[in-house]
Design an enzyme around this catalytic site. Structure first.
Site, PDB file in Angstrom:
ATOM      1  N   ASP A 174     -61.972 -87.669   4.404  1.00 52.30           N
ATOM      2  CA  ASP A 174     -61.775 -87.493   5.847  1.00 52.30           C
ATOM      3  C   ASP A 174     -63.029 -87.937   6.599  1.00 52.30           C
ATOM      4  O   ASP A 174     -62.956 -88.575   7.648  1.00 52.30           O
ATOM      5  CB  ASP A 174     -61.473 -86.013   6.121  1.00 52.30           C
ATOM      6  CG  ASP A 174     -60.816 -85.781   7.473  1.00 52.30           C
ATOM      7  OD1 ASP A 174     -60.241 -86.731   8.038  1.00 52.30           O
ATOM      8  OD2 ASP A 174     -60.870 -84.630   7.956  1.00 52.30           O
ATOM      9  N   HIS A 257     -56.824 -92.842  10.861  1.00 48.92           N
ATOM     10  CA  HIS A 257     -56.045 -91.619  11.080  1.00 48.92           C
ATOM     11  C   HIS A 257     -54.619 -91.909  11.533  1.00 48.92           C
ATOM     12  O   HIS A 257     -53.707 -91.148  11.233  1.00 48.92           O
ATOM     13  CB  HIS A 257     -56.764 -90.665  12.039  1.00 48.92           C
ATOM     14  CG  HIS A 257     -57.659 -89.703  11.305  1.00 48.92           C
ATOM     15  ND1 HIS A 257     -58.883 -90.094  10.807  1.00 48.92           N
ATOM     16  CD2 HIS A 257     -57.498 -88.402  10.945  1.00 48.92           C
ATOM     17  CE1 HIS A 257     -59.429 -89.058  10.180  1.00 48.92           C
ATOM     18  NE2 HIS A 257     -58.614 -88.020  10.238  1.00 48.92           N
ATOM     19  N   HIS A 260     -52.877 -92.523   8.382  1.00 52.09           N
ATOM     20  CA  HIS A 260     -52.639 -91.202   7.774  1.00 52.09           C
ATOM     21  C   HIS A 260     -51.396 -90.560   8.385  1.00 52.09           C
ATOM     22  O   HIS A 260     -50.516 -90.067   7.673  1.00 52.09           O
ATOM     23  CB  HIS A 260     -53.841 -90.274   7.975  1.00 52.09           C
ATOM     24  CG  HIS A 260     -53.475 -88.827   7.815  1.00 52.09           C
ATOM     25  ND1 HIS A 260     -52.932 -88.087   8.834  1.00 52.09           N
ATOM     26  CD2 HIS A 260     -53.522 -88.014   6.729  1.00 52.09           C
ATOM     27  CE1 HIS A 260     -52.663 -86.868   8.399  1.00 52.09           C
ATOM     28  NE2 HIS A 260     -53.013 -86.791   7.119  1.00 52.09           N
ATOM     29  N   HIS A 274     -54.977 -84.032   3.244  1.00 52.07           N
ATOM     30  CA  HIS A 274     -55.232 -84.861   4.436  1.00 52.07           C
ATOM     31  C   HIS A 274     -56.245 -85.976   4.123  1.00 52.07           C
ATOM     32  O   HIS A 274     -55.992 -87.153   4.375  1.00 52.07           O
ATOM     33  CB  HIS A 274     -55.747 -83.934   5.551  1.00 52.07           C
ATOM     34  CG  HIS A 274     -56.259 -84.641   6.759  1.00 52.07           C
ATOM     35  ND1 HIS A 274     -55.424 -85.174   7.712  1.00 52.07           N
ATOM     36  CD2 HIS A 274     -57.527 -84.891   7.186  1.00 52.07           C
ATOM     37  CE1 HIS A 274     -56.160 -85.727   8.673  1.00 52.07           C
ATOM     38  NE2 HIS A 274     -57.437 -85.573   8.379  1.00 52.07           N
TER      39      HIS A 274
HETATM   40 ZN   LIG Z   1     -59.051 -86.088   9.631  1.00 57.07          ZN
END
Ligand SMILES: [Zn+2]
Length: 380
Positions: A174, A257, A260, A274
């Protein structure tokens, strides 16, 4: 039209170190007199005793509500009801990113203050003034933005080092995205998640997070396998939580992101953390922006060594599954997605091509570096 403004936002106080949890009560006392702790049963079994003792020492009452496990709109509303029923004046999330995002959203709706005590360094959720809300099925639903960051973020490094190492690894995934996305946002001069143009400060913190991780992630991951807190572990916890937290929020999100979020639209990826899915987004963003081959190669090698996925195989997808890749790409390029902060126009078809291309290239890089081939992921 008024002049676009630059802005940076942050929590009021950040505290980190071995044994910090014993001082949670002391740090909460100036914020509220009636805290509501939200933690799931597993987390409460690990740290509940220490938190209870710390609150009692500070003369604070102890009330704990079990977290339901998913940051959904329904769970947020349920915690709002608990806050109202108990008359709590500060909501305290203890746990991972899901509990934290739920408590931020609930504290805001209930009109009280909120604080976070992350027990893992698996996401950069703890410091920000926004929550990511998911559907009951685990698909990305929306970002919710709040006018304030948490009043307190307190991280006990020993508690983080006792958690499974995979969680720290996910946090590295992340946090590595933070610089790639802030760099793109600064090139395009787009608005950040803080609601303005990026400051030098936000962008610099994102870059510092990247540098700290390249220097410390591998020894930190090894130390946490043995549940040890070393200086490298402290640095990686700070990079994953504070630097990446400020860096993504005030430096800006971009393609990684958004991709993602696109991946969450495919059920095959739902069991992944995540940060694992974000890493697929980071590799994809590098390819999308035509980064130098050496940069993409270094990123694939480094993230393989850290233990992060960088191929479709490792997130339960295949390069020839056109339908799944289109679902991901359509969601990643939806209106309002942060992929539109890239310094050029990105269409769904561009994302499909990039996703399909990383499989072969990342596998080649790994073989040339004598690193293991990707292991297929199957959702449980
Ligand atoms: Zn994140």
């Amino acid at each position: 039209m008024s002049t676009p403004l630059r802005t940076v936002i942050s929590p009021s106080r950040y505290v980190q170190g071995k044994g910090a949890i014993h001082q949670l009560g002391e740090y909460l006392k100036p914020i509220g007199s009636n805290p509501l702790i939200v933690a799931d049963d597993l987390v409460w079994g690990l740290v509940g005793h220490d938190i209870e003792a710390s609150l009692k020492n500070a003369g604070l009452p102890v009330q704990r509500e079990a977290f339901g496990g998913m940051p959904t709109a329904r769970e947020v509303d349920r915690i709002v009801e608990v806050i109202k029923r108990t008359g709590a004046d500060v909501a305290v999330a203890v746990g991972g990113g899901s509990a934290i995002d739920t408590v931020k959203a609930a504290g805001f709706l209930a009109g009280i203050r909120w604080a976070n005590c992350p027990t893992v360094a698996s996401t950069d959720a703890p410091c920000s003034a926004l929550s990511v809300i998911y559907t009951e099925n685990g698909e990305f639903e929306e970002y919710r933005f709040f006018p304030r960051n948490p009043d307190l973020v307190l991280v006990d490094s020993q508690v983080v080092a006792r958690a499974p190492v995979e969680l720290l690894v996910a946090g590295v995934g992340d946090a590595l995205a933070t610089w790639l996305e802030a760099r793109a946002t600064s090139r395009s001069n787009s608005n950040t998640m803080a609601g303005g143009l990026p400051t030098l400060t936000g962008t610099a913190l994102a870059q510092l997070s990247w540098d700290v991780l390249w220097d410390n992630a591998l020894p930190a991951v090894d130390a946490v396998r043995d549940n040890e807190v070393t200086p490298a572990v402290e640095k990686v916890i700070e990079a994953n939580t504070l630097l990446s937290g400020l860096g993504f929020e005030s430096g800006g999100l971009a393609a990684a992101h958004a991709i993602h979020n696109g991946l969450t639209a495919v059920a095959a990826t739902h069991g992944l953390a995540h940060g694992q899915k974000v890493n697929i987004g980071s590799v994809s963003q590098l390819v999308l922006e035509g980064a130098p081959t050496s940069e993409i190669r270094d990123f694939v090698e480094f993230t393989t060594r850290v233990g992060l996925p960088n191929t479709l195989t490792e997130v339960g997808l295949r390069a020839d599954d056109a339908d799944a890749l289109k679902t991901v790409a359509d969601a990643a390029t939806a209106e309002g997605e942060t992929i539109h902060a890239m310094p050029f126009t990105v269409r769904s078809a561009d994302v499909v091509s990039v996703l399909a291309s990383i499989e072969r290239f990342a596998t080649r890089v790994r073989r040339e570096a004598k690193l293991p081939d990707p292991v297929p992921y199957t959702a449980h």
